[in-house]
Design an enzyme around this catalytic site. Structure first.
Site, short mmCIF file in Angstrom:
data_model
loop_
_atom_site.label_atom_id
_atom_site.label_comp_id
_atom_site.label_asym_id
_atom_site.label_seq_id
_atom_site.Cartn_x
_atom_site.Cartn_y
_atom_site.Cartn_z
N HIS A 140 0.23 6.57 -12.48
CA HIS A 140 -0.89 7.51 -12.37
C HIS A 140 -2.04 7.04 -11.47
O HIS A 140 -3.22 7.16 -11.81
CB HIS A 140 -1.44 7.84 -13.77
CG HIS A 140 -0.46 8.57 -14.65
ND1 HIS A 140 0.54 9.36 -14.16
CD2 HIS A 140 -0.36 8.64 -16.00
CE1 HIS A 140 1.22 9.89 -15.17
NE2 HIS A 140 0.71 9.47 -16.30
N HIS A 213 -3.08 16.20 -16.36
CA HIS A 213 -2.47 15.55 -17.52
C HIS A 213 -3.02 16.08 -18.85
O HIS A 213 -3.26 15.31 -19.78
CB HIS A 213 -2.67 14.04 -17.41
CG HIS A 213 -1.63 13.22 -18.10
ND1 HIS A 213 -1.30 13.40 -19.42
CD2 HIS A 213 -0.83 12.24 -17.64
CE1 HIS A 213 -0.37 12.53 -19.75
NE2 HIS A 213 -0.06 11.82 -18.68
N GLU A 351 3.42 18.14 -17.06
CA GLU A 351 2.81 17.74 -15.79
C GLU A 351 3.72 18.18 -14.66
O GLU A 351 4.82 17.66 -14.52
CB GLU A 351 2.63 16.23 -15.77
CG GLU A 351 1.83 15.69 -16.94
CD GLU A 351 2.26 14.27 -17.32
OE1 GLU A 351 2.10 13.37 -16.49
OE2 GLU A 351 2.76 14.07 -18.43
#
Ligand code: GLA
Length: 387
Positions: A140, A213, A351
């Site tokens: 991420h 997210h 996601e």
């Protein structure tokens, strides 16, 4: 005159005590307010900068609260089958809680959503090293990903209010090449849909994979875990992973496995099937599914239904894959805005993105962005109910 505010709140309290509708009015507080966008100060970041909170409201009474810190969706209130508005996301109670420890609740993810193996990739013959923050891999966007930076916000008024967020990631930031100018626009549509448009340009070849997210729990107010939610995924294939959740390269047919969500399926029915290696590696669902249908047009990727509230969420996207994560890492250590600890599987994430670790898999759809090109992506989360 000095006592006027106190007198006013006393009068309000008295009228609340005498009016039985007062508390239910509060639950449906968005009902009689006009569509638009409102800005308030959210708080101060450790470096002294101020983060704001924007409340987007549509004519149907749905609200989305978004801060320009990490582009985080702080709250999303949608009606249940009886018209009761409740929050369908996990969130924290203050900016400082988000800064202290946020498992990506509601946040924008970048420069690269999900994992890059060993934090390494090669572009035009040059190898880049990224920050390692997850089981020997990069996750991420690294140490300070797009979820932890302050974005420049521009509110857009209207029946479908929008919030434009802009951020330029520097050449070398978190190890990635190229100054990357990113623009993300959240639009609250009339039809109770939250649309997210992503755009990015670069001045050097780089890799990009942007997503959001948000952790969803359609019971409203995260009343219990999401094991009874019913999920449909428009995907025939799973992006198989190894023990560290890095794609092996295999795109595995879901038929006959716990990953088959082609028909509406209860999340909890196969989630603990430890005879399945992929379930074991993910500790439940924490995988990318390859979405059916090709091209860049919007397609229905997922539908979620929660029987007690009657809430339905449909996810449409231009992206080729969706990461379905069932909050397996939630362990009660984060106490959310509900005032109680968010435990394992108290939410699910959907996601929309390109495949994890694409820079190391030439056979996967490319995540490279070159100067002169514009990265574009759209995802819509639409809410409705059924009885
Ligand atoms: C993604 C990952 C998970 C986990 C969560 C955040 O969904 O795939 O493994 O890192 O984000 O905790």
């Amino acid at each position: 005159m000095k006592f006027l505010p106190q007198l006013l709140s006393l009068a309000l309290l008295t009228s609340c005590l005498t009016m039985t509708s007062c508390s239910s009015k509060k639950e449906n507080e968005s009902d009689d307010q006009k569509p638009g966008i409102e800005k308030t100060t959210y708080g101060q970041l450790p470096d002294g900068q101020t983060a704001d909170l924007y409340t987007l409201r549509n004519a149907a009474g749905m609200t989305a609260q978004i801060t320009n810190y990490g582009g985080i969706i702080v709250g999303l209130k949608t009606p249940d089958k009886d018209g009761k508005f409740e929050d369908v996301t996990l969130g924290q109670d203050s900016l400082s809680s988000y800064v202290k420890n946020n498992p990506y609740f509601g946040a924008l993810i970048g420069r690269y959503g999900n994992r890059i193996a060993k934090g390494k990739f090669t572009l035009d013959g040059k190898t880049y090293d990224l920050f390692i923050n997850n089981m020997g891999n990069h996750l991420h966007g690294g140490k300070v990903g797009f979820d932890k930076v302050l974005w420049t916000a521009t509110p857009v008024e209207g029946d479908e209010p929008a919030l434009k967020l802009a951020y330029t990631a520097k050449d070398g930031e978190e190890g990635y090449p190229g100054n990357l100018s990113v623009e993300v626009t959240y639009t609250l549509q009339k039809d109770n849909a939250l649309k997210i448009d992503y755009k990015a340009t670069t001045d050097k070849p780089t890799v990009v994979n942007l997503t959001n997210h948000t952790y969803f729990n359609l019971t409203g107010g995260a009343k219990r875990d999401i094991l009874d939610h019913v999920v449909t995924l428009n995907a025939d294939k799973l992006i198989a992973v190894d023990q560290t959740l890095i794609p092996t390269g295999e795109l595995k047919p879901v038929a006959g496995t716990p990953f088959d969500f082609l028909k509406p399926s209860v999340v909890g029915s196969r989630i603990n099937d430890s005879t399945d290696t992929q379930i074991k590696y993910g500790g439940g669902y924490d995988h990318g599914w390859v979405l059916n249908g090709s091209g860049d047009s919007l397609k229905l990727a997922a539908t979620v239904y929660e029987p007690t509230s009657g809430r339905v969420m449909e996810v449409r996207t231009t992206e080729p894959a969706i990461q379905f994560y069932t909050g397996n890492f939630l362990d009660g250590s984060v106490t959310g805005r509900e005032g109680f600890p968010y435990k394992k599987r108290y939410a699910l994430c959907l996601e929309t993105e390109h495949y994890p670790d694409s820079p190391n898999h030439p056979a996967f759809p490319t995540t490279e962005l070159k100067p002169g090109q514009t990265y574009k992506s759209t995802t819509i989360y639409q809410f409705s109910t059924k009885k």
